[in-house]
Design an enzyme around this catalytic site. Sequence first.
Site, PDB file in Angstrom:
ATOM      1  CG  ASN A   1      -2.995   4.350   1.469  1.00  0.00           C
ATOM      2  OD1 ASN A   1      -3.895   4.590   2.266  1.00  0.00           O
ATOM      3  ND2 ASN A   1      -2.643   3.121   1.174  1.00  0.00           N
TER       4      ASN A   1
ATOM      5  CB  SER B   1      -0.907   0.020   1.237  1.00  0.00           C
ATOM      6  OG  SER B   1      -0.136  -0.012   2.425  1.00  0.00           O
TER       7      SER B   1
ATOM      8  CG  HIS C   1      -3.238  -1.168  -2.675  1.00  0.00           C
ATOM      9  ND1 HIS C   1      -3.663   0.104  -2.399  1.00  0.00           N
ATOM     10  CD2 HIS C   1      -3.208  -1.823  -1.474  1.00  0.00           C
ATOM     11  CE1 HIS C   1      -3.883   0.224  -1.103  1.00  0.00           C
ATOM     12  NE2 HIS C   1      -3.611  -0.925  -0.518  1.00  0.00           N
TER      13      HIS C   1
ATOM     14  CD  GLU D   1      -4.600   2.826  -5.067  1.00  0.00           C
ATOM     15  OE1 GLU D   1      -4.796   4.048  -5.006  1.00  0.00           O
ATOM     16  OE2 GLU D   1      -3.817   2.231  -4.288  1.00  0.00           O
TER      17      GLU D   1
END
Length: 358
Positions: free
Chosen positions: A154, A83, A104, A116
Amino acid sequence: DALNRASDRLQKILNRLVEKGRMDDPTAKAIFGRIYFVNNISGYKDCGLIIEAIIEDINVKKSVFEQLEDVVNEDCILATNTSSLAVAAIAAACDDPSRVIGIHFFNPAPLMKLVEIIPAIQTDNQVTEKCRKLIEKWGKLTVVAKDTPGFIVNRVARPFYGEACRIYEEGFADVATIDWAMEEIGGFKMGPFTLMDYIGNDINYKVTQTVFEAFYYDQRYKPSFVQKQMVDAGYLGRKSGKGFYDYNEGAVNPEPNKDYELGNRIVWRILVMLINEAADALYLRIATRDDIDTAMEKGVNYPKGLLEWADEKGMQHCVDTMDRLFNEYKESRYRCSPLLRKMAKEGNTFYESQEETA
């Protein structure tokens, strides 16, 4: 022992989905029947795609990828579910880094549709397309992100936590009031402190710290002392029984101050920081306009895409707010994205202009 725990946990997840009516029993049993548990890395030798989801430690991941490459066929795709770590660095451990890619998933993976896809600088384009098509066949929604710290979600989501903590640290509002404002007025499913407790303050703090370091200590991603104190005290959130809120039986948590004028100021300050981060991600070509908004809606359940929100609020309003914050604090964390400033000057919007980056 670890395999038995994994088997039990997967069985519980499937049983829970059946109980909630999201899956019927025959489907759950068929899924579990297709899962094989192996206790040696040689058990992966016939795989066409391997997705690693182990501890977020770059050296451990590199070691595993080196071992896998010695076992699998030359056309096997090696993917990491990291991540926050650089996919290029993991790929560099392989003799053939062109087969390595980031894939991800978001928790809980069976329920969250977003995935992702992160090609490293070494990744073959055919590998990227093959992975995207395969994962979409699984019923997932894919977005492609550049291999930079935090990828899309993130990275862009950091102000949701960081600015909320800053507001709390300043004494502008307490935890309950900030959460109430973001949920009731902002339309978010969880306020930032409720969400940090849900994720785990240790995990959320570690991701923030990783992104901060990876961006060469850019102040926009600076971790919060208040969250570090929670981690140091062992107040990790729901899993420890206490975090920003107390989850122990009989605990009484504070009530929010339901002042809508205050709440609107809280929501706009956090929201404009999120919009600014999303605009910068587009400006730096981390992802496309549509993938950025899709990622934030489907990956962290935002009520709408941030770039769409910017259009609604007005580009000049966003720029003026960022400039006001910067003039007040004189901190680089409040610098306005060049893209927002350019679009405001030219009178452009994200969803009505012909070019995504104007």
